[in-house]
Scaffold this motif. Structure first.
Motif, PDB file in Angstrom:
ATOM      1  N   ARG A   6       1.341   4.307  -2.797  1.00  0.00           N
ATOM      2  CA  ARG A   6       1.117   5.718  -2.489  1.00  0.00           C
ATOM      3  C   ARG A   6       2.360   6.563  -2.769  1.00  0.00           C
ATOM      4  NH1 ARG A   6      -2.811   7.245   1.148  1.00  0.00           N
ATOM      5  NH2 ARG A   6      -1.964   9.334   0.752  1.00  0.00           N
ATOM      6  N   ARG A   7       3.542   5.979  -2.621  1.00  0.00           N
ATOM      7  CA  ARG A   7       4.784   6.707  -2.857  1.00  0.00           C
ATOM      8  C   ARG A   7       5.279   6.584  -4.303  1.00  0.00           C
ATOM      9  NH1 ARG A   7       4.976  10.067   1.267  1.00  0.00           N
ATOM     10  NH2 ARG A   7       6.381   9.624   3.000  1.00  0.00           N
ATOM     11  N   GLY A  54      -7.847   2.683   3.324  1.00  0.00           N
ATOM     12  CA  GLY A  54      -6.624   3.472   3.207  1.00  0.00           C
ATOM     13  C   GLY A  54      -5.984   3.800   4.530  1.00  0.00           C
ATOM     14  N   TYR A  96       0.829  -1.203   0.000  1.00  0.00           N
ATOM     15  CA  TYR A  96       0.000   0.000   0.000  1.00  0.00           C
ATOM     16  C   TYR A  96       0.869   1.260   0.000  1.00  0.00           C
ATOM     17  CZ  TYR A  96      -3.321   3.547   1.492  1.00  0.00           C
ATOM     18  OH  TYR A  96      -4.086   4.692   1.572  1.00  0.00           O
TER      19      TYR A  96
END
Length: 436
Positions: free
Chosen positions: A58-59, A299, A54
């Motif tokens: 996101r990065r 999230g 995850y």
């Protein structure tokens, strides 16, 4: 440029894993790294793997991710091994507080010195020896970056009990102490010139300047004008010792004989006895929130924590020079502390590795306290290396907070009770109860 393999041992410490990975994937050069996760708890390991994927997404990272319940498989060909295990988890931590409390001994954090620190070390040492032996066989050139407390005892033990030489202990206390001190005196952190040194959780701010101005003078004025500031242990220590300690009041009060066995001092300095139990419970709750959020697809926050391990990895991989604070064998770095003890000093990091810097002698009043701390550490390490259960009692007798609170016969009784409670996690030669 190398593509590193980074192993997270104890990756089921999911909250800490989140912060490390958020920091690691901040660096573009590390977004393709191999992240190998190891934990003995399959559920926590699965959660750690989901967190890794995850945060990578996101990065904007595309790492290779592998998850292992087998430690040697995780370690094979590693370049960096980040250790963050907690042997015994919540159950052992409760024991570290509840049994001493029945003997009348107060603790706040219990992870560095005192009875809590001694027994946390003793149940961690067998793991560290096995980890060191595995690394020697399957990744002998890897750096061991240790976050597990008690930091100084663990680093001393693993460097004396195994053949590992690329070992450094990492802690955020110096960074956040300086960050908060700069905010307190209204000085820009990035422009302040500072040096700290000592031992983990009891290092000292030796230099604190901005453009040649000694910022301690600003701090003195604030302390003089604010009675609430004077109700902090670390401020009380600063006023008497002349240098600010680099760990919180909750930590600092446990390493000296002056505070925790005096009810009036506990009240004056607002000491939260047993505070770490609440922290442990909150960590458990946060883990469950993380696990459930991932399962529900709702999230997670992806926030960096400014930890040193990702910075070290980036510097060694790319050659980018940095200064971090590391816990390493002394060997003359601080000349008025024992050579074999573990000290916390500035370290230069680049492609060649981690190079500790020589600080020279500490002011004598600071060295005196650090020597008492390191004497306890050495006795605990000697207990394990020599299979000598009497040294456990000797360490407790030498510990400043324990020896100031309990008579010697009760210290031995307390150690017997703790040995019985933790016996399954101690090396066999240390499981004896000795009486008096």
């Amino acid at each position: 440029m190398m593509v590193p393999k980074v192993v997270l041992v104890g990756a089921g410490s999911v909250v800490f894993t989140q912060g490390l990975l958020a920091d690691l994937f901040t660096f573009p050069e590390l977004r393709g790294a191999h992240i190998a996760l190891h934990d003995i708890d399959p559920e926590r390991l699965a959660t750690a793997e989901a967190v890794t994927r995850y945060i990578a997404g996101r990065r904007g990272a595309d790492p290779k991710v592998s998850a292992h319940t087998d430690r040697r498989a995780a370690l094979a060909d590693a370049d960096f091994v980040i250790n963050m295990v907690q042997i015994g988890m919540v159950e052992a931590t409760r024991t570290d507080f509840e049994i001493p409390a029945r003997h009348g001994l107060s603790q706040t954090i219990g992870d560095t010195l005192g009875i809590g620190g001694i027994f946390r070390a003793l149940r961690t040492f067998p793991f560290l020896k096995a980890l060191g032996e595995d690394m020697t066989e399957v990744c002998p050139d890897a750096w061991l970056l240790n976050y597990t407390n008690p930091m100084a005892m663990n680093v001393q033990y693993v460097t004396e009990a195994t053949r590992l030489r690329r070992v450094v202990g990492l802690c955020h206390s110096v960074h956040w102490t300086m960050h908060d001190l700069c905010a307190l005196v209204n000085a820009p952190f990035d422009e302040v010139d500072f040096v700290a040194a000592g031992v983990n959780h009891q290092a000292w701010v030796l230099k604190f300047e901005l453009d040649g101005e000694n910022l301690y003078r600003r701090l003195d004025a604030l302390v003089a004008d604010d009675p609430q500031l004077r109700r902090r242990v670390r401020v009380d220590m600063y006023r008497r010792l002349g240098h600010y300690p680099t760990e919180t009041s909750e930590h600092s009060c446990e390493y000296v004989p002056w505070y925790l066995h005096h009810p009036a001092e506990i009240e004056r300095l607002r000491l939260p006895v047993g505070a770490y139990l609440g922290i442990v419970e909150e960590n458990m709750t946060e883990y469950e929130r993380t696990r459930d959020a991932l399962a529900a697809g709702t999230g997670l926050p992806v926030e960096g924590t400014m930890e040193y391990a990702p910075q070290i990895i980036h510097s060694i991989v790319t050659g980018t020079p940095r200064t971090v604070y590391g816990n390493v064998p002394n060997r003359g770095l601080i000349e008025n502390l024992p050579a074999h003890g573990t000290v916390e000093v500035p370290c230069l990091v680049d492609r060649s590795g981690i190079l500790p810097t020589r600080v020279g002698p500490l002011p004598p009043q600071l060295a005196a306290l650090n020597r008492a701390y390191l004497s306890v550490n050495d006795l605990v390490v000697r207990a394990a290396l020599e299979d000598e259960p009497r040294h456990i009692r000797h360490a407790a007798m030498a510990d400043p907070a324990t020896s100031s609170a309990l008579p010697v016969e009760q210290i031995w009784q307390l150690c017997d009770d703790m040995v019985r409670a933790h016996a399954d996690r101690l090396q066999p030669g240390l499981r004896a109860t000795l009486g008096t």
